[in-house]
Motif scaffolding. Structure first.
Motif, PDB file in Angstrom:
ATOM      1  N   GLU A   1      -6.569  -9.906  -8.061  1.00 24.50           N
ATOM      2  CA  GLU A   1      -5.405 -10.037  -7.180  1.00 24.50           C
ATOM      3  C   GLU A   1      -4.447  -8.866  -7.376  1.00 24.50           C
ATOM      4  OE1 GLU A   1      -3.766 -13.825  -8.267  1.00 24.50           O
ATOM      5  OE2 GLU A   1      -5.404 -14.949  -7.336  1.00 24.50           O
ATOM      6  N   ILE A   2      -4.215  -8.484  -8.625  1.00 28.10           N
ATOM      7  CA  ILE A   2      -3.318  -7.360  -8.925  1.00 28.10           C
ATOM      8  C   ILE A   2      -3.867  -6.079  -8.318  1.00 28.10           C
ATOM      9  CG2 ILE A   2      -2.476  -5.892 -10.802  1.00 28.10           C
ATOM     10  CD1 ILE A   2      -2.205  -8.527 -12.466  1.00 28.10           C
ATOM     11  N   LEU A   3      -5.170  -5.859  -8.441  1.00 32.33           N
ATOM     12  CA  LEU A   3      -5.795  -4.673  -7.850  1.00 32.33           C
ATOM     13  C   LEU A   3      -5.634  -4.672  -6.334  1.00 32.33           C
ATOM     14  CD1 LEU A   3      -7.510  -2.104  -8.019  1.00 32.33           C
ATOM     15  CD2 LEU A   3      -9.542  -3.586  -8.081  1.00 32.33           C
ATOM     16  N   ASP A   4      -5.920  -5.807  -5.705  1.00 29.52           N
ATOM     17  CA  ASP A   4      -5.774  -5.909  -4.238  1.00 29.52           C
ATOM     18  C   ASP A   4      -4.336  -5.642  -3.807  1.00 29.52           C
ATOM     19  OD1 ASP A   4      -8.468  -6.524  -4.055  1.00 29.52           O
ATOM     20  OD2 ASP A   4      -8.134  -8.692  -3.834  1.00 29.52           O
ATOM     21  N   GLU A   5      -3.373  -6.216  -4.532  1.00 27.83           N
ATOM     22  CA  GLU A   5      -1.958  -6.025  -4.203  1.00 27.83           C
ATOM     23  C   GLU A   5      -1.549  -4.560  -4.377  1.00 27.83           C
ATOM     24  OE1 GLU A   5       0.130  -8.768  -6.754  1.00 27.83           O
ATOM     25  OE2 GLU A   5      -0.839 -10.510  -5.830  1.00 27.83           O
ATOM     26  N   ALA A   6      -2.040  -3.918  -5.428  1.00 26.83           N
ATOM     27  CA  ALA A   6      -1.698  -2.516  -5.687  1.00 26.83           C
ATOM     28  C   ALA A   6      -2.237  -1.617  -4.583  1.00 26.83           C
ATOM     29  CB  ALA A   6      -2.234  -2.077  -7.046  1.00 26.83           C
ATOM     30  N   VAL A   7      -3.479  -1.838  -4.175  1.00 24.65           N
ATOM     31  CA  VAL A   7      -4.080  -1.025  -3.107  1.00 24.65           C
ATOM     32  C   VAL A   7      -3.324  -1.244  -1.801  1.00 24.65           C
ATOM     33  CG1 VAL A   7      -6.171  -0.689  -1.725  1.00 24.65           C
ATOM     34  CG2 VAL A   7      -6.341  -0.887  -4.215  1.00 24.65           C
ATOM     35  N   LYS A   8      -2.961  -2.479  -1.522  1.00 22.21           N
ATOM     36  CA  LYS A   8      -2.209  -2.771  -0.294  1.00 22.21           C
ATOM     37  C   LYS A   8      -0.815  -2.144  -0.349  1.00 22.21           C
ATOM     38  CE  LYS A   8      -0.991  -6.333   2.935  1.00 22.21           C
ATOM     39  NZ  LYS A   8      -1.234  -7.685   3.409  1.00 22.21           N
ATOM     40  N   THR A   9      -0.162  -2.184  -1.506  1.00 23.82           N
ATOM     41  CA  THR A   9       1.153  -1.565  -1.648  1.00 23.82           C
ATOM     42  C   THR A   9       1.056  -0.054  -1.459  1.00 23.82           C
ATOM     43  OG1 THR A   9       1.889  -3.311  -3.144  1.00 23.82           O
ATOM     44  CG2 THR A   9       3.127  -1.244  -3.196  1.00 23.82           C
ATOM     45  N   ALA A  10       0.002   0.550  -1.993  1.00 24.34           N
ATOM     46  CA  ALA A  10      -0.165   2.003  -1.896  1.00 24.34           C
ATOM     47  C   ALA A  10      -0.488   2.449  -0.473  1.00 24.34           C
ATOM     48  CB  ALA A  10      -1.260   2.476  -2.850  1.00 24.34           C
TER      49      ALA A  10
ATOM     50  N   GLY B   1      -6.598   4.730 -12.879  1.00 30.48           N
ATOM     51  CA  GLY B   1      -6.379   3.480 -13.588  1.00 30.48           C
ATOM     52  C   GLY B   1      -5.258   2.721 -12.906  1.00 30.48           C
ATOM     53  N   VAL B   2      -5.567   1.498 -12.440  1.00 31.73           N
ATOM     54  CA  VAL B   2      -4.602   0.695 -11.691  1.00 31.73           C
ATOM     55  C   VAL B   2      -4.305  -0.582 -12.468  1.00 31.73           C
ATOM     56  CG1 VAL B   2      -4.152  -0.510  -9.513  1.00 31.73           C
ATOM     57  CG2 VAL B   2      -5.523   1.592  -9.506  1.00 31.73           C
ATOM     58  N   ASP B   3      -3.009  -0.804 -12.765  1.00 28.72           N
ATOM     59  CA  ASP B   3      -2.621  -2.045 -13.447  1.00 28.72           C
ATOM     60  C   ASP B   3      -1.565  -2.831 -12.671  1.00 28.72           C
ATOM     61  OD1 ASP B   3      -0.261  -0.647 -13.856  1.00 28.72           O
ATOM     62  OD2 ASP B   3      -0.440  -0.567 -16.037  1.00 28.72           O
ATOM     63  N   GLY B   4      -1.259  -2.374 -11.460  1.00 23.00           N
ATOM     64  CA  GLY B   4      -0.283  -3.075 -10.629  1.00 23.00           C
ATOM     65  C   GLY B   4       1.139  -2.597 -10.811  1.00 23.00           C
ATOM     66  N   SER B   5       1.396  -1.766 -11.809  1.00 20.41           N
ATOM     67  CA  SER B   5       2.748  -1.248 -12.025  1.00 20.41           C
ATOM     68  C   SER B   5       3.064  -0.189 -10.979  1.00 20.41           C
ATOM     69  CB  SER B   5       2.865  -0.638 -13.422  1.00 20.41           C
ATOM     70  OG  SER B   5       2.043   0.520 -13.520  1.00 20.41           O
ATOM     71  N   GLU B   6       4.332   0.085 -10.757  1.00 21.39           N
ATOM     72  CA  GLU B   6       4.734   1.123  -9.811  1.00 21.39           C
ATOM     73  C   GLU B   6       4.164   2.488 -10.193  1.00 21.39           C
ATOM     74  OE1 GLU B   6       5.777   2.942  -6.531  1.00 21.39           O
ATOM     75  OE2 GLU B   6       5.955   0.767  -6.768  1.00 21.39           O
ATOM     76  N   PRO B   7       4.163   2.855 -11.497  1.00 25.07           N
ATOM     77  CA  PRO B   7       3.542   4.137 -11.843  1.00 25.07           C
ATOM     78  C   PRO B   7       2.052   4.207 -11.477  1.00 25.07           C
ATOM     79  CG  PRO B   7       4.969   3.423 -13.619  1.00 25.07           C
ATOM     80  CD  PRO B   7       4.879   2.275 -12.650  1.00 25.07           C
ATOM     81  N   SER B   8       1.326   3.102 -11.642  1.00 19.97           N
ATOM     82  CA  SER B   8      -0.101   3.144 -11.301  1.00 19.97           C
ATOM     83  C   SER B   8      -0.306   3.176  -9.788  1.00 19.97           C
ATOM     84  CB  SER B   8      -0.867   1.972 -11.928  1.00 19.97           C
ATOM     85  OG  SER B   8      -0.697   0.770 -11.221  1.00 19.97           O
ATOM     86  N   ILE B   9       0.586   2.563  -9.036  1.00 16.22           N
ATOM     87  CA  ILE B   9       0.512   2.625  -7.571  1.00 16.22           C
ATOM     88  C   ILE B   9       0.798   4.043  -7.102  1.00 16.22           C
ATOM     89  CG2 ILE B   9       1.595   1.812  -5.430  1.00 16.22           C
ATOM     90  CD1 ILE B   9       1.939  -0.927  -6.930  1.00 16.22           C
ATOM     91  N   GLU B  10       1.768   4.704  -7.722  1.00 17.62           N
ATOM     92  CA  GLU B  10       2.056   6.098  -7.390  1.00 17.62           C
ATOM     93  C   GLU B  10       0.875   6.988  -7.779  1.00 17.62           C
ATOM     94  OE1 GLU B  10       3.854   9.320  -5.715  1.00 17.62           O
ATOM     95  OE2 GLU B  10       4.331   7.209  -5.460  1.00 17.62           O
ATOM     96  N   ALA B  11       0.220   6.701  -8.894  1.00 20.68           N
ATOM     97  CA  ALA B  11      -0.973   7.454  -9.293  1.00 20.68           C
ATOM     98  C   ALA B  11      -2.059   7.314  -8.226  1.00 20.68           C
ATOM     99  CB  ALA B  11      -1.481   6.962 -10.646  1.00 20.68           C
TER     100      ALA B  11
END
Length: 149
Positions: free
Chosen positions: A68-77, A14-24
């Protein structure tokens, strides 16, 4: 579900763009790589509830922003190169109910913990606690690396 010889074929995150979800997302990929598993990085969105006779102004754009949030989270990860076994997917629905339902087709669900530190930080968030109680597969709740136990 898993196939013969592969204990984990599909790991849902589950990805919501938060740091915990990026770490997940990062942890799910670390688990998936040696197992040859797919990582389903799902972000959920929905329109806010609108009451009869009342229409909110500015309710458009939720799906686009969630994408956009999903794309940013995947790129950050993962940086500019998304691993080939990671599939980002945007899903319309409430995260709690949608993740529980999606867990039927997963071998594991990985989510981040959105604690708030101190005593309150000992508690799981509503989505992670609902998953722990109701998912149809094992659930891993991860902390961000800088969180203190």
């Amino acid at each position: 579900m898993s196939t013969a010889g592969a204990p984990f074929a599909r790991i849902l995150v589950g990805v919501d763009g938060s740091e915990p979800s990026i770490e997940a997302l990062r942890q799910a990929q670390r688990l998936a790589t040696p197992l040859g598993a797919k990582v389903m990085a799902n972000a959920y969105w929905d329109y806010p509830q609108v009451y009869a006779g009342y229409v909110m102004m500015g309710i458009e754009g939720f799906e686009e922003r969630a994408g956009e949030i999903l794309d940013e989270a995947v790129k950050t990860a993962f940086g500019d190169e998304t691993p080939s076994n990671v599939t980002p997917t945007l899903v319309r629905g409430h995260p709690r109910e949608s993740l529980i339902e999606a867990s039927r087709d997963a071998d594991m669900v990985v989510v981040g913990r959105r604690g708030h530190g101190g005593f309150g930080g000992l508690l799981l968030g509503s989505v992670s606690s609902a998953l722990v109680a109701h998912a149809h597969c094992p659930v891993l709740v991860v902390h961000t690396p800088d969180e203190k136990s």
